[in-house]
Design a protein around this motif. Structure first.
Motif, PDB file in Angstrom:
ATOM      1  N   LEU A  62       0.856  -1.181   0.000  1.00 31.49           N
ATOM      2  CA  LEU A  62       0.000   0.000   0.000  1.00 31.49           C
ATOM      3  C   LEU A  62       0.893   1.232   0.000  1.00 31.49           C
ATOM      4  O   LEU A  62       1.961   1.234   0.620  1.00 31.49           O
ATOM      5  CB  LEU A  62      -0.896   0.013   1.244  1.00 31.49           C
ATOM      6  CG  LEU A  62      -1.907  -1.121   1.390  1.00 31.49           C
ATOM      7  CD1 LEU A  62      -2.546  -1.081   2.778  1.00 31.49           C
ATOM      8  CD2 LEU A  62      -2.977  -1.039   0.322  1.00 31.49           C
ATOM      9  N   ILE A 240      -5.229  -6.810   2.081  1.00 30.95           N
ATOM     10  CA  ILE A 240      -5.045  -5.508   1.435  1.00 30.95           C
ATOM     11  C   ILE A 240      -6.127  -4.518   1.881  1.00 30.95           C
ATOM     12  O   ILE A 240      -5.830  -3.396   2.318  1.00 30.95           O
ATOM     13  CB  ILE A 240      -5.066  -5.661  -0.099  1.00 30.95           C
ATOM     14  CG1 ILE A 240      -3.745  -6.251  -0.599  1.00 30.95           C
ATOM     15  CG2 ILE A 240      -5.324  -4.321  -0.783  1.00 30.95           C
ATOM     16  CD1 ILE A 240      -2.596  -5.282  -0.675  1.00 30.95           C
ATOM     17  N   HIS A 241      -7.381  -4.913   1.762  1.00 32.74           N
ATOM     18  CA  HIS A 241      -8.473  -3.977   2.072  1.00 32.74           C
ATOM     19  C   HIS A 241      -8.557  -3.708   3.572  1.00 32.74           C
ATOM     20  O   HIS A 241      -8.850  -2.579   3.985  1.00 32.74           O
ATOM     21  CB  HIS A 241      -9.795  -4.536   1.544  1.00 32.74           C
ATOM     22  CG  HIS A 241      -9.881  -4.569   0.050  1.00 32.74           C
ATOM     23  ND1 HIS A 241      -9.906  -3.423  -0.713  1.00 32.74           N
ATOM     24  CD2 HIS A 241      -9.912  -5.612  -0.827  1.00 32.74           C
ATOM     25  CE1 HIS A 241      -9.962  -3.753  -1.993  1.00 32.74           C
ATOM     26  NE2 HIS A 241      -9.958  -5.069  -2.094  1.00 32.74           N
ATOM     27  N   GLU A 242      -8.276  -4.715   4.392  1.00 34.38           N
ATOM     28  CA  GLU A 242      -8.279  -4.507   5.845  1.00 34.38           C
ATOM     29  C   GLU A 242      -7.149  -3.551   6.229  1.00 34.38           C
ATOM     30  O   GLU A 242      -7.331  -2.672   7.093  1.00 34.38           O
ATOM     31  CB  GLU A 242      -8.121  -5.846   6.568  1.00 34.38           C
ATOM     32  CG  GLU A 242      -8.176  -5.749   8.080  1.00 34.38           C
ATOM     33  CD  GLU A 242      -9.497  -5.195   8.584  1.00 34.38           C
ATOM     34  OE1 GLU A 242      -9.481  -4.539   9.652  1.00 34.38           O
ATOM     35  OE2 GLU A 242     -10.531  -5.382   7.921  1.00 34.38           O
ATOM     36  N   THR A 244      -5.900  -1.202   4.358  1.00 38.05           N
ATOM     37  CA  THR A 244      -6.320   0.135   3.921  1.00 38.05           C
ATOM     38  C   THR A 244      -7.247   0.765   4.951  1.00 38.05           C
ATOM     39  O   THR A 244      -7.098   1.950   5.303  1.00 38.05           O
ATOM     40  CB  THR A 244      -7.030   0.037   2.556  1.00 38.05           C
ATOM     41  OG1 THR A 244      -6.148  -0.543   1.592  1.00 38.05           O
ATOM     42  CG2 THR A 244      -7.451   1.417   2.069  1.00 38.05           C
ATOM     43  N   LYS A 245      -8.201  -0.016   5.449  1.00 37.49           N
ATOM     44  CA  LYS A 245      -9.139   0.501   6.445  1.00 37.49           C
ATOM     45  C   LYS A 245      -8.419   0.898   7.732  1.00 37.49           C
ATOM     46  O   LYS A 245      -8.695   1.957   8.316  1.00 37.49           O
ATOM     47  CB  LYS A 245     -10.210  -0.553   6.757  1.00 37.49           C
ATOM     48  CG  LYS A 245     -11.185  -0.818   5.622  1.00 37.49           C
ATOM     49  CD  LYS A 245     -12.180  -1.905   6.029  1.00 37.49           C
ATOM     50  CE  LYS A 245     -13.134  -2.234   4.893  1.00 37.49           C
ATOM     51  NZ  LYS A 245     -14.077  -3.324   5.271  1.00 37.49           N
ATOM     52  N   ASN A 269      -3.992   1.473  -3.405  1.00 37.68           N
ATOM     53  CA  ASN A 269      -3.879   0.016  -3.466  1.00 37.68           C
ATOM     54  C   ASN A 269      -3.374  -0.363  -4.850  1.00 37.68           C
ATOM     55  O   ASN A 269      -4.039  -0.113  -5.858  1.00 37.68           O
ATOM     56  CB  ASN A 269      -5.250  -0.604  -3.182  1.00 37.68           C
ATOM     57  CG  ASN A 269      -5.210  -2.113  -3.212  1.00 37.68           C
ATOM     58  OD1 ASN A 269      -4.247  -2.727  -3.638  1.00 37.68           O
ATOM     59  ND2 ASN A 269      -6.295  -2.722  -2.757  1.00 37.68           N
ATOM     60  N   ASP A 272      -5.695  -2.364  -7.046  1.00 36.30           N
ATOM     61  CA  ASP A 272      -6.726  -1.596  -7.740  1.00 36.30           C
ATOM     62  C   ASP A 272      -6.183  -1.003  -9.029  1.00 36.30           C
ATOM     63  O   ASP A 272      -6.874  -0.941 -10.047  1.00 36.30           O
ATOM     64  CB  ASP A 272      -7.251  -0.473  -6.832  1.00 36.30           C
ATOM     65  CG  ASP A 272      -8.095  -1.011  -5.684  1.00 36.30           C
ATOM     66  OD1 ASP A 272      -8.577  -2.158  -5.802  1.00 36.30           O
ATOM     67  OD2 ASP A 272      -8.256  -0.283  -4.682  1.00 36.30           O
TER      68      ASP A 272
END
Length: 410
Positions: A62, A240-242, A244-245, A269, A272
């Protein structure tokens, strides 16, 4: 089985009697299949090249970059004001469970001099974890150590592009003294070549130095402890998404971002970015495939047209065969085999031509191509399906001729 072999021989003999016509009839199928294979190869090659470029930036990474800020009514875009700090990076590593490692850097375009050679490049002040997060090993020498970082030693690791422009062919840069903004540095390593990013930036055109050295001796800073970008690697691709959050929530808290207020940072990301590039490539590939498929349809129509002409020309032959005992299904099978033979011979030639065109594009135009066995086999089988579909009507028409009327046909 004997009947099938006899029918196949009869059908192939009929095609050989008009070689030129058969060849021209297959041409639409040949072009269509070749175009499909070439376009799929180019599309998949582009996807693979983009994926490699994204992966070259680092594993499961990230990027946290400064966002837009507003001060005294004046709005500043990305990079106008550094809103990230070393303490932000340390907090991300300590308080975000989904983050495995963190690095950060400060960068500036500088003039580098070695002997009578000079080169304008990007100097990056980084931490020792930069090499791990970016997954960027050295090809020669070594990366700097924590001690170099703590004591602000004047040591540098060069990208391959800088080496190529400052040093002669075969000259070993390790141990050489270079000047970065008139500050002497000793070269201790050379990074492995990574090539360009998906957006065209040469990753190898850089000099990497300890962050403390960059901040105190070379690049300077308006605010001590500010950074231009934070890199964070997650524990797994699924995180990845966790990650980012967690980073977003932490920086909201640290930067005192109010509800509804615009963020002064952006978490990017790389997956993405890859999916966006892949989506654009897929749209273009599908468009080209649609155009190529038209050639297959045109080739199928050509097969139907030629078989209708053939039925008319061979009406008396059909009548004689029926008169000596051939049944309707035998006539149907013969003309259907002729149609399938035309389309599948065309499909085979198209497969060979498509593979050759894909290789030619890769060699001549320099575009990445990746030959797909699924596309080759699928195109060949589809060409056979085209023969069945477009050959059925002429074959059925031939099988339903009245033997007496056929014998009288002139």
């Amino acid at each position: 089985m004997k009947l099938l072999r006899m029918t196949l021989r009869t059908a192939l003999r009929a095609l050989r009697r008009n070689k030129m016509r058969s060849g021209l009839t297959m041409l639409g199928i040949v072009i269509g299949v070749a175009a499909v294979i070439a376009m799929v190869s180019v599309g998949q090659g582009a996807d693979f090249a983009v994926q490699k470029q994204i992966q070259s930036l680092g594993n499961n990474m990230l990027m946290v970059v400064p966002g837009a800020t507003t001060s005294a009514g004046v709005r500043s875009g990305w990079g106008g004001v550094s809103t990230l700090s070393v303490s932000d990076a340390n907090a991300i590593k300590k308080e975000c469970p989904a983050i495995a490692d963190v690095s950060y850097f400060k960068r500036q375009i500088v003039q580098v001099v070695y002997g009578n050679q000079n080169w304008s490049t990007v100097a990056q002040g980084v931490t020792t974890s930069y090499q791990r997060v970016r997954d960027w090993p050295v090809s020669a020498g070594a990366f700097f150590t924590d001690r170099d970082e703590q004591t602000a030693n004047r040591v540098a690791v060069l990208g391959q592009t800088v080496v190529d422009h400052l040093f002669g062919f075969g000259e070993d840069p390790i141990g050489a003294m270079i000047r970065v903004k008139d500050v002497p540095f000793r070269v201790i390593g050379v990074l492995e070549a990574k090539g360009q990013t998906a957006w065209g930036q040469d990753q190898d055109d850089c000099i990497v130095i300890p962050f403390s050295t960059a901040e105190r001796r070379v690049l300077g800073t308006e605010f001590l402890g500010s950074v231009d970008m934070i890199f964070a690697s997650v524990v797994s691709p699924e995180a990845i998404h966790e990650g980012t959050k967690q980073i977003t929530a932490l920086l909201h808290e640290r930067h005192h971002t109010l509800t509804g207020q615009e963020d002064d940072f952006t978490v990017r990301n790389l997956n993405d970015i890859f999916r966006a590039s892949q989506s654009a490539s897929r749209v273009m590939t599908n468009l080209l495939l649609s155009v190529a498929s038209i050639s297959l349809l045109v080739g199928g129509i050509g097969i139907m047209n030629i078989l209708l002409v053939s039925v008319t020309e061979r009406t008396r032959e059909i009548g004689i065969r029926m008169a000596v005992g051939a049944k309707s299904r035998h006539i149907l099978l013969q003309f259907l085999i002729e149609a399938v033979a035309l389309s599948m011979f065309g499909g085979l030639a198209g497969c060979l031509l498509g593979i050759a065109v894909a290789e030619l594009i890769s060699y001549g135009a320099g575009w990445p191509t990746l030959l797909s066995p699924v596309a080759v086999v699928g195109s060949f089988l589809f060409s056979g399906a085209v023969g069945v579909f477009f050959g059925f009507y002429p074959a059925r028409k031939a099988s339903q001729l009245d033997p007496i009327a056929a014998l009288r046909y002139e």
